[in-house]
Design an enzyme around this catalytic site. Structure first.
Site, short mmCIF file in Angstrom:
data_model
loop_
_atom_site.label_atom_id
_atom_site.label_comp_id
_atom_site.label_asym_id
_atom_site.label_seq_id
_atom_site.Cartn_x
_atom_site.Cartn_y
_atom_site.Cartn_z
N PRO A 1 67.16 55.79 21.94
CA PRO A 1 66.74 56.32 20.64
C PRO A 1 65.94 57.59 20.87
O PRO A 1 65.06 57.63 21.73
CB PRO A 1 65.83 55.21 20.07
CG PRO A 1 65.45 54.35 21.22
CD PRO A 1 66.49 54.52 22.28
N ASN B 1 65.54 52.41 32.06
CA ASN B 1 65.56 53.71 31.38
C ASN B 1 64.59 54.67 32.08
O ASN B 1 63.52 54.26 32.52
CB ASN B 1 65.17 53.52 29.91
CG ASN B 1 64.92 54.84 29.18
OD1 ASN B 1 63.83 55.06 28.65
ND2 ASN B 1 65.90 55.71 29.14
N CYS C 1 56.52 54.65 22.37
CA CYS C 1 56.28 56.05 22.00
C CYS C 1 54.87 56.48 22.39
O CYS C 1 53.88 55.87 21.97
CB CYS C 1 56.49 56.26 20.50
SG CYS C 1 56.28 58.00 20.08
N GLN D 1 65.85 51.15 15.05
CA GLN D 1 64.56 51.02 15.72
C GLN D 1 63.41 51.30 14.75
O GLN D 1 63.42 52.31 14.06
CB GLN D 1 64.45 51.98 16.90
CG GLN D 1 63.22 51.66 17.74
CD GLN D 1 62.89 52.70 18.79
OE1 GLN D 1 62.66 53.86 18.49
NE2 GLN D 1 62.86 52.28 20.05
N LYS E 1 61.88 48.01 23.08
CA LYS E 1 61.87 49.09 24.08
C LYS E 1 60.42 49.44 24.36
O LYS E 1 59.63 49.66 23.44
CB LYS E 1 62.61 50.30 23.53
CG LYS E 1 62.56 51.50 24.47
CD LYS E 1 63.62 52.52 24.08
CE LYS E 1 63.55 53.73 24.98
NZ LYS E 1 62.46 54.62 24.63
C1 FMN Z 1 63.31 64.27 22.01
C2 FMN Z 1 63.00 62.84 22.33
C3 FMN Z 1 62.78 61.94 21.29
C4 FMN Z 1 62.51 60.58 21.57
N1 FMN Z 1 62.38 59.71 20.55
C5 FMN Z 1 62.28 58.37 20.81
C6 FMN Z 1 62.34 57.41 19.77
O1 FMN Z 1 62.49 57.74 18.59
N2 FMN Z 1 62.22 56.10 20.13
C7 FMN Z 1 62.07 55.69 21.43
O2 FMN Z 1 62.00 54.49 21.70
N3 FMN Z 1 62.01 56.59 22.42
C8 FMN Z 1 62.14 57.91 22.15
N4 FMN Z 1 62.19 58.80 23.18
C9 FMN Z 1 62.16 58.30 24.57
C10 FMN Z 1 63.58 58.05 25.08
O3 FMN Z 1 64.21 57.03 24.34
C11 FMN Z 1 63.60 57.67 26.58
O4 FMN Z 1 62.84 56.50 26.75
C12 FMN Z 1 63.01 58.76 27.47
O5 FMN Z 1 63.50 60.03 27.11
C13 FMN Z 1 63.33 58.49 28.96
O6 FMN Z 1 64.72 58.42 29.16
P1 FMN Z 1 65.55 59.69 29.76
O7 FMN Z 1 64.87 60.10 31.02
O8 FMN Z 1 66.94 59.16 29.97
O9 FMN Z 1 65.47 60.77 28.73
C14 FMN Z 1 62.41 60.15 22.92
C15 FMN Z 1 62.60 61.08 23.95
C16 FMN Z 1 62.89 62.40 23.67
C17 FMN Z 1 63.12 63.35 24.82
#
Ligand code: FMN
Length: 331
Positions: free
Chosen positions: A20, A206, A104, A74, A143
């Site tokens: 997400p 993740n 978050c 979510q 999450k």
């Molecule tokens: C622009 C952006 C917005 C995000 N928004 C959410 C969100 O709405 N909900 C959530 O659980 N995590 C959010 N995250 C975290 C991601 O879901 C993820 O846990 C994090 O980016 C690490 O994974 P990655 O290294 O594959 O990006 C966000 C991350 C980014 C970069």
């Protein structure tokens, strides 16, 4: 063996999940990820307070489509009763599952007692989760992160207690709240959770997966049930099909051709306009162009045009111009 969430959501062997992401994982972006084989997607996080106030921004994020299934909505919040009510509203939108955000790190979420801040109060996290589980017949997933900071890495305890109150899967981002997005994700605690003999729900890893090689290596090393990918999919939804292909065949799929990049970017733009309206759709697409054409020589000139034009036909013309003639060395 298939990975299952609850009784009815069958994700197949070793699923790939789209993380997400606020302002990113909206229906237009989810469309192009789904085309590339992602197994489970989530909406952007939705404020429980916004939902019960019926705020337009929160309500719009409930939009989900049949072809997206399985999909989770979510939600996040700091107040248990508000989360309970928000669960009922979210469930009425017809998702396959409800996911709770306890990860978050940003100030206006975590410092208002929501998101990752619940990692400082596991009793409240458990009570909130129980209220959500009791409020819906849908599976509930969570999450979260490793903990609040280096001194309180409590995801191991949290996982057991959340499972005990009925969650059906857990996605863990291998960082603490205080790390925000800095440093490298550490998946070793994710493996500890997975190895806990008490844990029987799927555990998804993740954080920082950005290549086929990493997905393959971390799958083996950390023993997770599936991988959730966020940032690496932005402008590169092909990452899902490339990883899947490798797991299915042991072979590397070539990357997308330039023509395919153009086509998928165009699809994303048109879906954006269809869902958000022309003005907002065009405006919000601007942040994606550089990602779709990363590494392409001379793209800067095109990008400057793409981010200034306000008319869809003119944007499509520029996209069509990005051709092999201009970048002969690109596949
Ligand atoms: C622009 C952006 C917005 C995000 N928004 C959410 C969100 O709405 N909900 C959530 O659980 N995590 C959010 N995250 C975290 C991601 O879901 C993820 O846990 C994090 O980016 C690490 O994974 P990655 O290294 O594959 O990006 C966000 C991350 C980014 C970069």
């Amino acid at each position: 063996m298939s990975v299952k969430i609850g009784k009815n959501i069958d994700l197949g062997p070793f699923p790939l999940l789209l993380a997400p992401m606020e302002d990113v994982s909206d229906p237009p972006f989810r469309y192009v990820c789904k085309q590339n084989g992602v197994d489970l997607m989530y909406t952007e996080f939705i404020s429980s307070e916004g939902l019960i106030r019926d705020a337009a921004k929160s309500r719009q994020k409930l939009d989900i489509f049949e072809y997206e299934r399985p999909i989770g909505i979510q939600i996040f919040g700091s107040d248990i009763e508000t989360m309970r009510e928000a669960t009922e509203i979210a469930a009425a939108a017809g998702p396959d599952l409800i996911d709770i955000n306890y990860g978050c790190p940003v100030k206006n979420v975590a410092c208002r007692g929501a998101g990752a801040s619940l990692l400082q109060d596991i009793d409240k996290m458990v009570a909130m989760t129980k209220a959500v589980v009791d409020a819906t017949s849908l599976p509930v997933t969570v999450k979260t992160r490793l903990g609040w900071d280096d001194q309180t890495k409590n995801v191991y305890e949290a996982a057991e207690r959340l499972q005990d109150v009925g969650i059906e899967a857990l996605s863990i981002h291998g960082r603490t709240r205080s790390q925000m997005y800095k440093g490298q994700a550490d998946w070793s605690m994710i493996r500890d959770v997975k190895r806990n003999p008490r844990i029987r729900i799927p555990i998804f890893g993740n954080g920082d997966v950005d290549s086929v090689e990493k997905a393959a290596a971390w799958r083996m090393e950390y023993e997770v049930d599936g991988i959730m990918i966020g940032r690496a999919s932005i402008g590169y939804p092909w990452i899902f099909r490339e990883i899947k292909h490798f797991f299915q065949t042991g072979e590397y799929l070539p990357g997308p051709s330039l023509a395919e990049r153009i086509e998928v970017c165009r699809t994303h733009l048109l879906k954006s306009i269809a869902w958000k309206g022309e003005k907002t759709g065009i405006f919000e697409m601007r942040r994606h162009y550089a990602n779709y054409f990363k590494g392409i020589p001379h793209f800067k000139e095109y990008r400057m045009q793409l981010v200034s034009l306000q008319d869809v036909a003119a944007i499509e013309e520029v996209l069509a111009e990005i051709s092999y003639d201009f970048v002969p060395s690109y596949p």
